[in-house]
Write a protein that holds these residues in place. Structure first.
Motif, PDB file in Angstrom:
ATOM      1  N   SER A 180       6.400   1.574   9.242  1.00 20.43           N
ATOM      2  CA  SER A 180       6.614   0.824  10.477  1.00 20.43           C
ATOM      3  C   SER A 180       5.734   1.311  11.614  1.00 20.43           C
ATOM      4  O   SER A 180       5.603   0.624  12.637  1.00 20.43           O
ATOM      5  N   GLN A 181       5.088   2.467  11.436  1.00 20.34           N
ATOM      6  CA  GLN A 181       4.188   2.990  12.467  1.00 20.34           C
ATOM      7  C   GLN A 181       2.762   2.462  12.320  1.00 20.34           C
ATOM      8  O   GLN A 181       1.965   2.545  13.267  1.00 20.34           O
ATOM      9  N   LEU A 182       2.445   1.918  11.150  1.00 21.72           N
ATOM     10  CA  LEU A 182       1.056   1.521  10.874  1.00 21.72           C
ATOM     11  C   LEU A 182       0.475   0.532  11.878  1.00 21.72           C
ATOM     12  O   LEU A 182      -0.683   0.702  12.295  1.00 21.72           O
ATOM     13  N   PRO A 183       1.201  -0.510  12.300  1.00 22.59           N
ATOM     14  CA  PRO A 183       0.590  -1.438  13.262  1.00 22.59           C
ATOM     15  C   PRO A 183       0.156  -0.737  14.548  1.00 22.59           C
ATOM     16  O   PRO A 183      -0.944  -1.008  15.065  1.00 22.59           O
ATOM     17  N   ARG A 184       0.991   0.160  15.058  1.00 20.39           N
ATOM     18  CA  ARG A 184       0.638   0.892  16.283  1.00 20.39           C
ATOM     19  C   ARG A 184      -0.535   1.836  16.047  1.00 20.39           C
ATOM     20  O   ARG A 184      -1.489   1.875  16.852  1.00 20.39           O
ATOM     21  N   LEU A 185      -0.496   2.573  14.948  1.00 21.40           N
ATOM     22  CA  LEU A 185      -1.572   3.524  14.670  1.00 21.40           C
ATOM     23  C   LEU A 185      -2.899   2.804  14.436  1.00 21.40           C
ATOM     24  O   LEU A 185      -3.956   3.282  14.869  1.00 21.40           O
ATOM     25  N   ALA A 186      -2.847   1.663  13.757  1.00 17.21           N
ATOM     26  CA  ALA A 186      -4.080   0.901  13.532  1.00 17.21           C
ATOM     27  C   ALA A 186      -4.638   0.361  14.840  1.00 17.21           C
ATOM     28  O   ALA A 186      -5.855   0.397  15.076  1.00 17.21           O
ATOM     29  N   ALA A 187      -3.761  -0.129  15.722  1.00 17.29           N
ATOM     30  CA  ALA A 187      -4.221  -0.616  17.026  1.00 17.29           C
ATOM     31  C   ALA A 187      -4.822   0.522  17.835  1.00 17.29           C
ATOM     32  O   ALA A 187      -5.861   0.351  18.489  1.00 17.29           O
ATOM     33  N   ASP A 188      -4.199   1.693  17.796  1.00 13.52           N
ATOM     34  CA  ASP A 188      -4.728   2.861  18.512  1.00 13.52           C
ATOM     35  C   ASP A 188      -6.105   3.264  17.993  1.00 13.52           C
ATOM     36  O   ASP A 188      -6.927   3.804  18.738  1.00 13.52           O
ATOM     37  N   VAL A 193      -4.594  -6.198  14.566  1.00  9.85           N
ATOM     38  CA  VAL A 193      -3.592  -6.205  13.493  1.00  9.85           C
ATOM     39  C   VAL A 193      -2.958  -7.600  13.423  1.00  9.85           C
ATOM     40  O   VAL A 193      -1.931  -7.860  14.048  1.00  9.85           O
ATOM     41  N   PRO A 194      -3.563  -8.514  12.653  1.00 11.21           N
ATOM     42  CA  PRO A 194      -3.066  -9.887  12.630  1.00 11.21           C
ATOM     43  C   PRO A 194      -1.828 -10.113  11.767  1.00 11.21           C
ATOM     44  O   PRO A 194      -1.097 -11.086  11.960  1.00 11.21           O
ATOM     45  N   THR A 195      -1.600  -9.204  10.800  1.00 15.77           N
ATOM     46  CA  THR A 195      -0.545  -9.474   9.825  1.00 15.77           C
ATOM     47  C   THR A 195       0.248  -8.212   9.491  1.00 15.77           C
ATOM     48  O   THR A 195      -0.341  -7.166   9.203  1.00 15.77           O
ATOM     49  N   VAL A 196       1.575  -8.324   9.539  1.00 18.11           N
ATOM     50  CA  VAL A 196       2.480  -7.268   9.087  1.00 18.11           C
ATOM     51  C   VAL A 196       3.506  -7.929   8.169  1.00 18.11           C
ATOM     52  O   VAL A 196       4.249  -8.819   8.608  1.00 18.11           O
ATOM     53  N   LEU A 197       3.541  -7.517   6.919  1.00 17.64           N
ATOM     54  CA  LEU A 197       4.433  -8.125   5.940  1.00 17.64           C
ATOM     55  C   LEU A 197       5.428  -7.086   5.431  1.00 17.64           C
ATOM     56  O   LEU A 197       5.040  -6.155   4.725  1.00 17.64           O
ATOM     57  N   PRO A 198       6.706  -7.208   5.772  1.00 19.14           N
ATOM     58  CA  PRO A 198       7.709  -6.301   5.214  1.00 19.14           C
ATOM     59  C   PRO A 198       8.157  -6.784   3.836  1.00 19.14           C
ATOM     60  O   PRO A 198       8.395  -7.979   3.624  1.00 19.14           O
ATOM     61  N   PRO A 244      28.968   1.174  -9.433  1.00 21.59           N
ATOM     62  CA  PRO A 244      27.969   0.126  -9.161  1.00 21.59           C
ATOM     63  C   PRO A 244      26.859   0.683  -8.276  1.00 21.59           C
ATOM     64  O   PRO A 244      27.135   1.378  -7.293  1.00 21.59           O
ATOM     65  N   PHE A 245      25.616   0.386  -8.639  1.00 25.60           N
ATOM     66  CA  PHE A 245      24.481   1.023  -7.958  1.00 25.60           C
ATOM     67  C   PHE A 245      23.689   0.010  -7.149  1.00 25.60           C
ATOM     68  O   PHE A 245      23.431  -1.109  -7.609  1.00 25.60           O
ATOM     69  N   LEU A 246      23.297   0.423  -5.959  1.00 25.99           N
ATOM     70  CA  LEU A 246      22.355  -0.350  -5.151  1.00 25.99           C
ATOM     71  C   LEU A 246      21.572   0.597  -4.259  1.00 25.99           C
ATOM     72  O   LEU A 246      22.144   1.468  -3.595  1.00 25.99           O
ATOM     73  N   ALA A 247      20.259   0.442  -4.270  1.00 27.19           N
ATOM     74  CA  ALA A 247      19.384   1.154  -3.339  1.00 27.19           C
ATOM     75  C   ALA A 247      18.323   0.189  -2.848  1.00 27.19           C
ATOM     76  O   ALA A 247      17.958  -0.764  -3.552  1.00 27.19           O
ATOM     77  N   ALA A 248      17.845   0.409  -1.637  1.00 21.81           N
ATOM     78  CA  ALA A 248      16.814  -0.463  -1.070  1.00 21.81           C
ATOM     79  C   ALA A 248      15.940   0.328  -0.113  1.00 21.81           C
ATOM     80  O   ALA A 248      16.401   1.283   0.526  1.00 21.81           O
ATOM     81  N   VAL A 249      14.679  -0.062  -0.024  1.00 16.83           N
ATOM     82  CA  VAL A 249      13.751   0.534   0.936  1.00 16.83           C
ATOM     83  C   VAL A 249      12.716  -0.528   1.297  1.00 16.83           C
ATOM     84  O   VAL A 249      12.370  -1.379   0.475  1.00 16.83           O
ATOM     85  N   THR A 250      12.246  -0.491   2.541  1.00 16.80           N
ATOM     86  CA  THR A 250      11.273  -1.481   2.996  1.00 16.80           C
ATOM     87  C   THR A 250       9.863  -0.900   2.955  1.00 16.80           C
ATOM     88  O   THR A 250       9.604   0.199   3.437  1.00 16.80           O
ATOM     89  N   PHE A 251       8.977  -1.680   2.373  1.00 14.82           N
ATOM     90  CA  PHE A 251       7.560  -1.348   2.222  1.00 14.82           C
ATOM     91  C   PHE A 251       6.790  -2.285   3.158  1.00 14.82           C
ATOM     92  O   PHE A 251       7.064  -3.491   3.187  1.00 14.82           O
ATOM     93  N   TYR A 252       5.872  -1.743   3.919  1.00 15.34           N
ATOM     94  CA  TYR A 252       5.111  -2.560   4.869  1.00 15.34           C
ATOM     95  C   TYR A 252       3.676  -2.733   4.382  1.00 15.34           C
ATOM     96  O   TYR A 252       2.990  -1.757   4.068  1.00 15.34           O
ATOM     97  N   LEU A 253       3.237  -3.973   4.346  1.00 14.18           N
ATOM     98  CA  LEU A 253       1.851  -4.304   4.060  1.00 14.18           C
ATOM     99  C   LEU A 253       1.217  -4.751   5.370  1.00 14.18           C
ATOM    100  O   LEU A 253       1.675  -5.716   5.995  1.00 14.18           O
ATOM    101  N   VAL A 254       0.205  -4.019   5.793  1.00 14.57           N
ATOM    102  CA  VAL A 254      -0.391  -4.229   7.114  1.00 14.57           C
ATOM    103  C   VAL A 254      -1.874  -4.538   6.970  1.00 14.57           C
ATOM    104  O   VAL A 254      -2.612  -3.818   6.291  1.00 14.57           O
ATOM    105  N   VAL A 255      -2.286  -5.625   7.592  1.00 13.80           N
ATOM    106  CA  VAL A 255      -3.702  -6.024   7.594  1.00 13.80           C
ATOM    107  C   VAL A 255      -4.309  -5.662   8.947  1.00 13.80           C
ATOM    108  O   VAL A 255      -3.769  -6.015   9.989  1.00 13.80           O
ATOM    109  N   ALA A 256      -5.418  -4.926   8.902  1.00 14.56           N
ATOM    110  CA  ALA A 256      -6.124  -4.523  10.118  1.00 14.56           C
ATOM    111  C   ALA A 256      -7.575  -4.972  10.026  1.00 14.56           C
ATOM    112  O   ALA A 256      -8.206  -4.863   8.969  1.00 14.56           O
ATOM    113  N   GLU A 257      -8.097  -5.477  11.148  1.00 17.97           N
ATOM    114  CA  GLU A 257      -9.465  -6.003  11.144  1.00 17.97           C
ATOM    115  C   GLU A 257     -10.306  -5.315  12.204  1.00 17.97           C
ATOM    116  O   GLU A 257      -9.837  -5.034  13.307  1.00 17.97           O
ATOM    117  N   ARG A 258     -11.574  -5.061  11.825  1.00 21.04           N
ATOM    118  CA  ARG A 258     -12.474  -4.366  12.731  1.00 21.04           C
ATOM    119  C   ARG A 258     -13.150  -5.366  13.672  1.00 21.04           C
ATOM    120  O   ARG A 258     -13.563  -6.420  13.247  1.00 21.04           O
TER     121      ARG A 258
END
Length: 258
Positions: A180-188, A193-198, A244-258
């Motif tokens: 979740s920090q990638l969009p900010r770090l990429a902008a810095d 950063v046109p696209t953030v896909l969770p 009964p088992f359940l686990a979840a985690v969010t993965f972020y796909l971030v597109v950054a353009e120069r």
């Protein structure tokens, strides 16, 4: 506790990366990353932190014989394996190098990717600046990282779940919230950063989750670090194995353009 459900020894790093890539989850998000890269024939693409070369073949196919793929990794064993796996592909080069100081000239690549690498590096901001340096104007970087702060493992005692996640975020993973920090770090770093896909990964099978998360190994380390008592760890693992088992985690796909 049905301890036979859990993997107790740390897998070989290359075998682990191969395991993740072979899952439905791995194939799905890697295809999405490739789609977002927008690779075309004749392009030059860098896989930064290429590991054992898991994705180099798909990238080489995308750029065709008229393009070039460069894999970079700091691990000598991974680089050797990547070189072996891409032997015979004249459009692939694998280099030993540090993401903080890439062995590539300024503006030398059209596309770049990092896949679950920035969560481990010493200085993600510096690695992003380096990625931007080697990209040509108009170039694109696609990154995929989890945010381990989103990790949820269901348990009747919610405090045990919170303690487990705190251990993962505070001690087990160097840059645990990087997704979740990638969009900010990429902008810095100077990117747009046109696209953030969770992408939320949900596990209903404890064996499948253990193959990715290393549930018992991580729990034992959490006990050693003082995040869980031995008795709490037993109750935690007993329910994960038998209930009964359940686990979840969010993965972020971030597109950054120069």
């Amino acid at each position: 506790m049905n301890s036979s459900l859990f993997e107790t020894t740390v897998p070989n790093p290359i075998a682990y990366l191969d395991r993740v890539a072979a899952t439905d989850l791995g194939r799905s998000y890697k295809k999405r990353m490739l789609d977002e890269l927008g690779v075309e024939p004749g392009r030059t693409v860098a896989d930064l932190g290429c590991g054992p070369g898991t994705d180099l073949g798909a990238l080489a196919d995308a750029v065709t014989a008229t393009g070039a793929v460069i894999g970079v990794d700091h691990d000598e064993s991974a680089v050797a394996t990547a070189g072996e796996r891409t032997a015979g592909r004249d459009n692939v080069t694998v280099l030993l190098g540090d993401l903080h100081e890439l062995p590539l000239p300024d503006g030398s690549v059209d596309r770049a990717r990092t896949d679950r690498v920035l969560q481990h590096v010493a200085d993600p901001a510096r690695a992003l600046r380096e990625a931007r340096r080697v990209l040509r104007p108009g170039g694109r970087l696609v990154m995929g990282e989890p945010d381990w702060g989103t990790l949820t493992v269901d348990h009747p005692d919610g405090e045990l779940s919170r303690a487990y996640t705190r251990y993962v975020t505070d001690e087990a993973v160097r840059n645990a919230r990087i997704g979740s920090q990638l969009p900010r770090l990429a902008a810095d770093a100077g990117f747009a950063v046109p696209t953030v896909l969770p992408i939320t990964s949900v596990f209903r099978d404890v064996r499948a989750a253990d193959g990715i998360l290393g549930l018992e190994r991580t729990t034992r380390r959490a006990v050693e670090a003082g995040h869980l008592t031995g008795e709490a760890a037993r109750r935690w693992l007993d329910h994960l194995a038998d209930g009964p088992f359940l686990a979840a985690v969010t993965f972020y796909l971030v597109v950054a353009e120069r």
